[in-house]
Design a protein around this motif. Structure first.
Motif, short mmCIF file in Angstrom:
data_model
loop_
_atom_site.label_atom_id
_atom_site.label_comp_id
_atom_site.label_asym_id
_atom_site.label_seq_id
_atom_site.Cartn_x
_atom_site.Cartn_y
_atom_site.Cartn_z
N TYR A 177 0.87 -1.16 0.00
CA TYR A 177 0.00 0.00 0.00
C TYR A 177 0.92 1.22 0.00
O TYR A 177 2.12 1.11 0.23
CB TYR A 177 -0.92 0.02 1.22
N ALA A 178 0.38 2.38 -0.26
CA ALA A 178 1.19 3.60 -0.29
C ALA A 178 0.50 4.69 0.50
O ALA A 178 -0.73 4.81 0.47
CB ALA A 178 1.42 4.07 -1.73
N ILE A 179 1.29 5.46 1.23
CA ILE A 179 0.81 6.66 1.90
C ILE A 179 1.63 7.83 1.38
O ILE A 179 2.85 7.84 1.51
CB ILE A 179 0.94 6.56 3.42
N GLU A 180 0.95 8.76 0.76
CA GLU A 180 1.63 9.95 0.23
C GLU A 180 1.13 11.20 0.95
O GLU A 180 -0.08 11.36 1.17
CB GLU A 180 1.36 10.10 -1.28
N ASN A 181 2.04 12.06 1.30
CA ASN A 181 1.68 13.39 1.79
C ASN A 181 1.83 14.33 0.60
O ASN A 181 2.94 14.65 0.18
CB ASN A 181 2.61 13.81 2.93
#
Length: 225
Positions: free
Chosen positions: A15-19
């Motif tokens: 999964y990816a978490i981008e700010n």
């Protein structure tokens, strides 16, 4: 499971978490103040709009209105119900920050899906001293699409609202994360179940959780029955 950025994203394992610092959430916040109440949930704590878009290159084309439909296997609470929601505000759709959010999400979709369609659900969940808010009243679930993105716009005067990802409904979560404004979580719907815990107000005037939920493609149609 790995928390990765787009260049390393694997649809099957990560999964990816981008700010996304290029998106000014302050420009998006005002459009959550006039959301219609979700007529399909009791309690008047959730408010919602929905629109569908086609992506062509870097162009975003709004598609004709259509209702939301999910089979019971994906939504035990509201499955097999044809749900009608108002379209997103035209002025919101014109905003560069809104379009940037869609294109950021679509870059993940291109890695994991052949669809060029994005559904955008604009959702406000509220809580008061008398009532909790349930961002995911259907419980731990999948949506029946290829890719899901949750973009946080605002959290005010609340606690809770932690998003969880699971490999199966019986496993412990592989992700526990409160999404802060400007953060987007992206994951493959076929690989992860998801859920967001209830929110509680920490102020007498109540609180809100504002998000966009993006899916690729849209969440079905009545013809899927």
């Amino acid at each position: 499971m790995l928390e990765l950025q787009r260049k390393d994203f694997n649809c099957l394992t990560s999964y990816a978490i981008e700010n996304i610092s290029s998106i000014n959430v302050d420009k998006l916040k005002p459009f959550f103040s006039n959301l219609p109440a979700d007529p399909y949930l009791a309690g008047n704590y959730r408010f919602r709009r929905l629109s569908h878009f086609q992506i062509s290159g870097r162009s975003i084309i709004k598609l004709p209105h259509r209702p939301l439909y999910q089979p019971k296997q994906y939504n035990p609470l509201l499955g097999d119900v044809v749900r009608e929601y108002a379209e997103l505000d035209d002025e919101l759709i014109k905003l560069a920050d809104f379009q940037r959010m869609i294109l950021e999400f679509f870059e993940f979709c291109e890695l994991c899906s052949t669809f060029k369609e994005i559904a955008v659900h604009q959702i406000r969940t509220t809580a008061s001293p008398e009532q909790i808010g349930k961002p995911a009243p259907e419980g731990i679930h999948r949506d029946g699409v290829d890719v899901i993105g949750i973009f946080s716009v605002n959290r005010e005067r609340i606690e809770g609202g932690e998003t969880h990802l699971y490999k199966s409904k019986n496993d412990s979560p592989v992700l526990n994360k409160i999404l802060n404004p400007g953060e987007m979580l992206v994951f493959g719907d076929g690989e992860f179940f998801h859920f967001t815990s209830v929110i509680n107000a920490i102020s007498k005037i109540g609180g809100v959780r504002d998000v966009f939920v993006l899916t690729c493609p849209g969440l079905g149609s009545p013809n899927d029955k």
